[in-house]
Design a protein around this motif. Structure first.
Motif, mmCIF file in Angstrom:
data_model
loop_
_atom_site.group_PDB
_atom_site.id
_atom_site.type_symbol
_atom_site.label_atom_id
_atom_site.label_comp_id
_atom_site.label_asym_id
_atom_site.label_seq_id
_atom_site.Cartn_x
_atom_site.Cartn_y
_atom_site.Cartn_z
ATOM 1 N N ALA A 427 -1.910 -6.774 -5.266
ATOM 2 C CA ALA A 427 -2.484 -6.715 -6.614
ATOM 3 C C ALA A 427 -2.566 -8.077 -7.291
ATOM 4 O O ALA A 427 -3.332 -8.244 -8.245
ATOM 5 C CB ALA A 427 -1.664 -5.751 -7.475
ATOM 6 N N GLU A 428 -1.778 -9.050 -6.815
ATOM 7 C CA GLU A 428 -1.804 -10.363 -7.474
ATOM 8 C C GLU A 428 -3.205 -10.953 -7.388
ATOM 9 O O GLU A 428 -3.793 -11.026 -6.318
ATOM 10 C CB GLU A 428 -0.813 -11.317 -6.789
ATOM 11 N N GLY A 429 -3.702 -11.376 -8.525
ATOM 12 C CA GLY A 429 -5.054 -11.932 -8.553
ATOM 13 C C GLY A 429 -6.104 -10.882 -8.842
ATOM 14 O O GLY A 429 -7.278 -11.190 -8.967
ATOM 15 N N GLY A 430 -5.685 -9.627 -8.941
ATOM 16 C CA GLY A 430 -6.626 -8.554 -9.259
ATOM 17 C C GLY A 430 -6.378 -8.031 -10.659
ATOM 18 O O GLY A 430 -5.574 -8.570 -11.411
ATOM 19 N N THR A 431 -7.081 -6.971 -10.991
ATOM 20 C CA THR A 431 -6.937 -6.370 -12.315
ATOM 21 C C THR A 431 -6.168 -5.067 -12.188
ATOM 22 O O THR A 431 -6.510 -4.216 -11.370
ATOM 23 C CB THR A 431 -8.328 -6.080 -12.920
ATOM 24 N N ASP A 613 -4.270 -0.583 -9.435
ATOM 25 C CA ASP A 613 -5.164 -1.650 -8.983
ATOM 26 C C ASP A 613 -6.463 -0.947 -8.592
ATOM 27 O O ASP A 613 -6.571 -0.370 -7.504
ATOM 28 C CB ASP A 613 -4.514 -2.361 -7.792
ATOM 29 N N ASP A 615 -9.566 -1.842 -7.979
ATOM 30 C CA ASP A 615 -10.414 -2.331 -6.884
ATOM 31 C C ASP A 615 -9.901 -1.897 -5.522
ATOM 32 O O ASP A 615 -10.670 -1.647 -4.597
ATOM 33 C CB ASP A 615 -10.482 -3.863 -6.911
ATOM 34 N N LEU A 616 -8.576 -1.859 -5.373
ATOM 35 C CA LEU A 616 -8.001 -1.509 -4.069
ATOM 36 C C LEU A 616 -7.509 -0.067 -4.020
ATOM 37 O O LEU A 616 -7.132 0.423 -2.955
ATOM 38 C CB LEU A 616 -6.850 -2.459 -3.730
ATOM 39 N N TYR B 254 -13.510 1.951 3.537
ATOM 40 C CA TYR B 254 -12.456 1.461 2.650
ATOM 41 C C TYR B 254 -11.846 0.170 3.178
ATOM 42 O O TYR B 254 -11.603 -0.777 2.430
ATOM 43 C CB TYR B 254 -11.358 2.516 2.456
ATOM 44 N N HIS B 257 -14.030 -2.744 2.464
ATOM 45 C CA HIS B 257 -13.942 -3.033 1.032
ATOM 46 C C HIS B 257 -12.638 -3.786 0.730
ATOM 47 O O HIS B 257 -12.640 -4.831 0.070
ATOM 48 C CB HIS B 257 -13.998 -1.708 0.275
ATOM 49 N N VAL B 261 -11.923 -7.537 -0.798
ATOM 50 C CA VAL B 261 -11.208 -7.735 -2.069
ATOM 51 C C VAL B 261 -10.000 -8.643 -1.851
ATOM 52 O O VAL B 261 -9.743 -9.586 -2.630
ATOM 53 C CB VAL B 261 -10.779 -6.373 -2.647
ATOM 54 N N ARG B 265 -9.127 -12.335 -3.434
ATOM 55 C CA ARG B 265 -7.897 -12.546 -4.214
ATOM 56 C C ARG B 265 -7.067 -13.689 -3.652
ATOM 57 O O ARG B 265 -6.465 -14.460 -4.410
ATOM 58 C CB ARG B 265 -7.085 -11.256 -4.253
ATOM 59 N N VAL B 268 -8.622 -16.838 -4.716
ATOM 60 C CA VAL B 268 -8.329 -17.046 -6.146
ATOM 61 C C VAL B 268 -6.898 -17.571 -6.309
ATOM 62 O O VAL B 268 -6.636 -18.491 -7.086
ATOM 63 C CB VAL B 268 -8.536 -15.737 -6.935
ATOM 64 N N ARG B 269 -5.975 -17.025 -5.537
ATOM 65 C CA ARG B 269 -4.598 -17.529 -5.611
ATOM 66 C C ARG B 269 -4.538 -18.987 -5.180
ATOM 67 O O ARG B 269 -3.783 -19.784 -5.743
ATOM 68 C CB ARG B 269 -3.676 -16.693 -4.720
#
Lengths: 785, 278
Positions: A427-431, A613, A615-616, B254, B257, B261, B265, B268-269
């Motif tokens: 979840a880090e970096g996600g919403t 989370d 998105d995931l 899934y 996907h 994602v 992420r 981004v980190r």
């Protein structure tokens, strides 16, 4: 008084369990003990064309190899219908069905011999879709020639066609949950002199086992003594006979003790799961949220053999109304035979399925009308004196409003969030979005519809030491503690022993249906009262006192309120003993005009807070707050244990627990693939209670074990819906349901109000014309299920 | 007793281990036993004898040279949690339970070679090399390409995996996985990332029959790090590179996907770590 009713008395078996010294059924052994194993069908449906046990019999160390031909008594058994073969002889009807039982000197030899058994099958088509099974030719014509429906229930109340301004409808799906107890099935059978057998087994219902085993063995029941062995969890999954008869057959065939212990895989194959099901519901309401009518249809997949399928379906159908006033309704449902694994009792017994559906509907109704979800629930809350759709008057406390208000007022969590996805750190970096959801449920307590709900206890007291003997199976729920507390409170006993349950005393019924504190607790209470009165009468005679002036306070006998002597010293060396029986008032079948179906009800409200989370599709359950109607608090610690355990098991069904069956085969019969929540997954639990004493029960106690599970399933689902805005009509909610947005939205229809016809017939149990059935299964589906 | 058993060897040195394996070419090599023992219990594996590496001290320990992190193959996963390479550390941290991590070894995780094993994407993103030792000596091969099919590797007959060599890396590296619960779970899908000198290297677990990486994905990931590509472009590149399975746990859709994602992420980190992101 220390250690009495209302205190957090510690479990007598707690220290041994914590230290790893408790003797579970799998630890049983004896001199000369043999090990029994089971040969099972790999096919969900097949004709057995040949069984050749020659090589197995010839294996060194093998003492018996038994097939259907070796069952001396009734070849059929079962909790409701006797439709299940002790060992399959001609046809197997589910994958994992026992075909051969054998015993050898040790486990390795027994397993080797099992591999040497030759069973040839002609594989037959398996019917694994319950919708197809409904109208398919009989799958088990020998036992069930009329079709595949275990039970069809249909009734109406009021005018089902009455309408408010809006209807909401959807189809909900519930997956197959496994009881997933930690100690697999185990037991040991020992031949007794005179031709009988002693069976020590981890079970929930000793006398049911005794009846079924004796019947198969062709023995009178008293020749089969059943004694409880240490149980490592049950949750309904030990209510049916599994290895019991096989162990006894092998013991009698060999003349030696035989122990059987299932592997984890066998445990998944051999015991009963919770019914997976599909529920269509349509609610119609007025603009202020008042429910005008409810229509519902249920289809439960009962699997290959009946078990309790004919009983479970009635719970699901009748409790579709939820804890709400429903003046008009039409309800229908079937449990059906397929070639899937057999389903039966599991904690909640048909109600979690109903609760998941009706609570989703209440939220959908609130959303359609722009109302607060709690406001809609409060507006429709059942009250004492109301009449349920199934005709029963709620004549005991019905604190629906109180549990809702109780949970509403609890503070929201303030602690640090637990990231969705946990240790995977996805979840880090996600919403992450937070959601809050509510659920309220009604659960029937004790046996229903005329099934006798009774128990018997013998209590003896000598020099302040009480001994309690009762056939109530301790499966972890804490009856051993409660019985001790009762004896201390009523008798002033200084020490208490609760003996191991057996069939030497009359039946206590099953440890299920949230019933044992009510049934066996009350039997113990009554026996204690008689012992107390006899002791006091003896004291009165000895001291020439009026027995009416004597009482017990703490551990002291008092005369006119003043201490006279200690209970331990009141009758030195003398044993006072009594056996007392308790049975709830009779219940009656659905539709009976003589009385209600159910003994009583428990109500529960929960608020779930989740972080998602989106998105995931990962979920973290942050907190569940609970307010439950518990009658009285008998043991605060044990009560909290039931609440916490039920909540975690319910969130398991909501989020991850599912026995995945593909073409009749369980794909995940192990804890790597069948996931149950870990401590990392478990939420903070805040638990409060409404204590309105249950009439007719000592101290006003009532069952508490099932409601928290029933409520947690819809509460968690509601919170995830709130976080995601998705309809999520199926449990368990999989990450892909969220991430990919699978599942259909409730259909909302604005309608012209139509009041109930004045001539509406009231309540009626009817066989609805199949062509006139309401709703459809396919249109509004949970496509991701 | 055990040592005397012909089917079971408990060597104490690497040399003894190589000899023991040469004497028992069909034996199962076992170290922590966290995969082999359950498989035997479940009868999903047959063993024609065992060579246990538990007592071979040379196969334990983490050392660093000027340019390499060298992890002996028998090093338990628990000992990796604080290693300098953060992708390997993160993958180790989320593997199994504390009890499993204490027994399971890095070499066992690699030799298991199943698509969902935690350490594989971390090693692939780290551009690790493997030291294989047999009767003829030691050879070093890249980890990329070592796994040839689920559960199958390119190890030669009589060879043991003896060490893993990772280029030293003190900068951003990370690993993340998704599953069906929040601890003690097999990865439904996983991604590891290593950022060095402005370039990103990604690797994917349970994204195909073997660990997956691609230059095309890394080029887009690097561009995303620079701000010259969009998250959507990286997800599209991942989608083109992976071929995940459908099974009762999750659909391929899934997994595709989730892999996209997670890739975004992790980049981004990396941006945040480099002070480039918010």
């Amino acid at each position: 008084m220390t250690g009495g009713i209302g205190e957090s008395v510690r479990r007598p078996d707690g220290p041994a369990k914590v230290r790893g010294e408790f003797v579970y059924a799998g630890d049983l052994t004896a001199d000369d003990v043999l090990v029994g194993v089971t040969v099972r069908s790999p096919h969900p449906h097949a004709r057995i064309t040949r069984i050749d046990t020659t090589a197995a019999r010839a294996t060194d160390g093998v003492h018996a190899v038994l097939t259907a031909d070796d069952v001396p008594g009734d070849p059929w058994f079962g909790l409701t219908m006797r439709d299940e073969p002790v060992l399959a002889g001609d046809v197997v009807r589910y994958a994992g069905e026992p075909v051969v039982a054998l015993a050898a000197v040790d486990a390795a030899t027994a397993r080797r011999a099992a591999r040497a058994v030759v069973v040839e099958y002609e594989v037959l088509p398996a019917v694994t879709d319950p919708e197809v099974a409904l109208t398919a030719p009989p799958l088990h014509p020998q036992a069930h020639p009329e079709g595949n429906v275990y039970r069809h229930v249909a009734y109406t109340c009021g005018d089902p066609d009455a309408r408010g301004v809006v209807t909401v409808e959807n189809t909900y799906r519930i997956g197959m949950q496994d009881p997933a107890f930690l100690a697999p099935e185990a037991g040991m059978a020992t031949p007794l002199p005179g031709g009988g057998v002693l069976l020590e087994v981890a079970t929930q219902w000793l006398h049911s086992d005794q009846q079924q085993v004796a019947r198969a063995l062709g023995l009178p029941p008293e020749q089969v003594e059943v004694r409880l062995a240490g149980v490592g969890g049950a949750f309904g999954g030990r209510e049916d006979v599994t290895l019991h008869t096989h162990a006894c057959l092998l013991a009698l065939a060999t003349g030696r003790p035989v122990r059987v212990e299932y592997t984890r895989e066998e445990s998944f194959l051999g015991h009963r799961q919770r019914h997976p099901g599909t529920i269509w519901l349509r609610h119609s309401a007025d603009a202020d949220g008042t429910i005008v009518a409810v229509e519902g249809r249920v289809l439960l997949d009962g699997g290959a053999y009946a078990s309790t399928s004919p009983v479970v379906i009635t719970n699901t159908v009748t409790l579709l109304q939820g804890p709400y006033r429903v003046p008009n309704g039409r309800f229908e449902g079937s449990s059906v035979r397929t070639h899937n694994p057999s389903c039966g009792a599991m904690r909640g017994f048909g109600v979690p399925q109903a609760a998941f559906a009706h609570e989703a509907q209440l939220d959908a109704l609130a959303a359609a009308l722009g109302l607060d979800p709690l406001e809609v629930r409060l507006r429709n809350a059942l009250r004492r004196g109301d009449v349920a759709t199934f005709g029963q008057t709620l004549d005991a406390p019905t604190p629906v409003r109180e549990v809702i208000e109780g949970v509403r007022d609890l503070p929201l969590p303030t602690g640090p969030a637990k990231a969705p996805g946990g240790v995977g750190r996805a979840a880090e970096g996600g919403t992450v979005r937070r959601g809050v959801g509510y659920a309220v449920t009604i659960k029937n307590l004790a046996f229903s519809e005329g099934h006798t709900d009774e128990s018997t206890a013998t209590v003896s007291l000598r020099d302040g030491h009480a001994t309690v003997h009762c056939a109530c199976a301790e499966v972890g729920q804490g009856f051993v503690t409660v019985a001790e507390q009762i004896a201390r409170t009523v008798l002033g006993a200084t020490t208490v022993t609760v003996t191991q349950p057996d069939t030497l005393i009359a039946s206590a019924g099953s440890t299920s249906a949230s019933r044992q504190t009510m049934a066996s607790g009350t039997a113990v209470h009554r026996a204690c009262e008689v012992v107390r009165d006899r002791l006091l009468a003896r004291v009165a005679r000895a001291g020439d006192l009026d027995p009416a002036t004597l009482s017990i306070a703490g551990t002291t006998v008092c005369a006119a309120g003043r201490p006279l002597t200690e209970v331990a010293d009141a009758a030195p060396g003398h044993t006072v003993r009594a056996t007392e029986h308790f049975a709830h008032p009779d219940t009656y079948p659905l539709g009976s005009t003589e009385g209600g179906m159910y003994v009583g009800f428990g109500f529960s409200a929960q608020r779930a807070v989740v972080d998602v989370d989106v998105d995931l599709g990962l979920v973290s359950v942050v907190q569940i707050a609970s307010c439950q109607d518990v009658g009285t608090v008998v043991n605060p610690t044990q009560l909290l244990g039931q609440i916490e355990g039920g909540i975690v098991q319910g969130m398991g069904l909501a989020l991850m627990e599912e026995v995945v069956v593909v073409d009749g085969l369980i794909t995940n019969p192990h804890f790597e693939g069948y996931l149950i929540p870990t401590i990392v997954d478990a939420p903070e639990v805040v638990s409060t209670y409404v204590t309105d004493p249950e009439p007719g029960m000592p101290h006003g106690w009532k069952g508490v074990g099932e409601p928290p599970l029933c409520t947690a399933v819809p509460a968690v689902a509601a919170a995830v819906r709130a976080a995601t805005g998705l309809p999520l009509p199926a449990v368990p909610i999989k990450p892909e349901h969220i991430a990919l947005g699978l599942g259909s939205t409730p259909t909302v229809t604005w309608t012209t109000p139509r009041p109930a016809a004045p001539s509406s017939p009231g309540r009626a149990v009817v066989e609805l014309d199949p062509t006139d059935r309401t709703g459809t299964w396919d249109a509004e589906g949970a496509t991701g299920a | 007793m055990l040592l005397a058993a012909p089917r079971f060897a408990l060597p104490e040195t690497l040399g003894e281990a190589i000899t023991a394996l040469a004497d028992r070419p069909d034996a199962t090599v076992v170290a922590g036993g966290t995969e082999v023992m359950p498989d035997l219990l479940w009868r999903t594996r047959r063993a024609e004898g065992f060579v246990s590496l538990r007592r071979v001290r040379e196969l334990r320990g983490v050392t660093t040279t000027d340019d390499e992190l060298v992890v002996a193959a028998g090093t338990p996963v628990a000992a990796l949690i604080h290693v300098e390479h953060r992708a390997l550390a993160a993958a180790a941290t989320s593997l199994g339970t504390p009890l499993v991590r204490t027994e399971a070894t890095i070499g066992g995780n690699v030799m298991s070679a199943l698509p969902y094993r935690n350490l594989l994407p971390a090693l692939l993103a780290a551009d690790a090399a493997l030291e294989l030792t047999g009767p003829g000596g030691t050879r070093t091969v890249p980890f990329d390409g070592f796994v040839t099919a689920p559960g199958v590797t390119a190890i030669g007959p009589g060879e043991l995996l003896t060490a893993l060599r990772l280029p030293r890396h003190r900068g951003f590296a990370d690993y993340a996985k998704v599953g069906r619960r929040n601890a003690q779970f097999v990865a439904t899908a996983s991604v590891a990332a290593v950022a060095a000198a402005g370039r990103v290297r990604l690797a994917f677990g349970n994204a195909g029959p073997t660990p997956v990486r691609s230059d095309a994905v890394d080029a887009v990931a690097t561009a995303l790090l620079d701000g010259t590509a969009t998250p959507e472009e990286l997800r599209a590149a991942v989608d083109a590179a992976v071929d995940p399975p459908t099974d009762p746990v999750a659909s391929a859709e899934y997994r595709r996907h989730a892999l996209g994602v997670l890739a975004v992420r992790l980049v981004v980190r990396a941006q945040v770590d480099a002070g480039l992101g918010s």
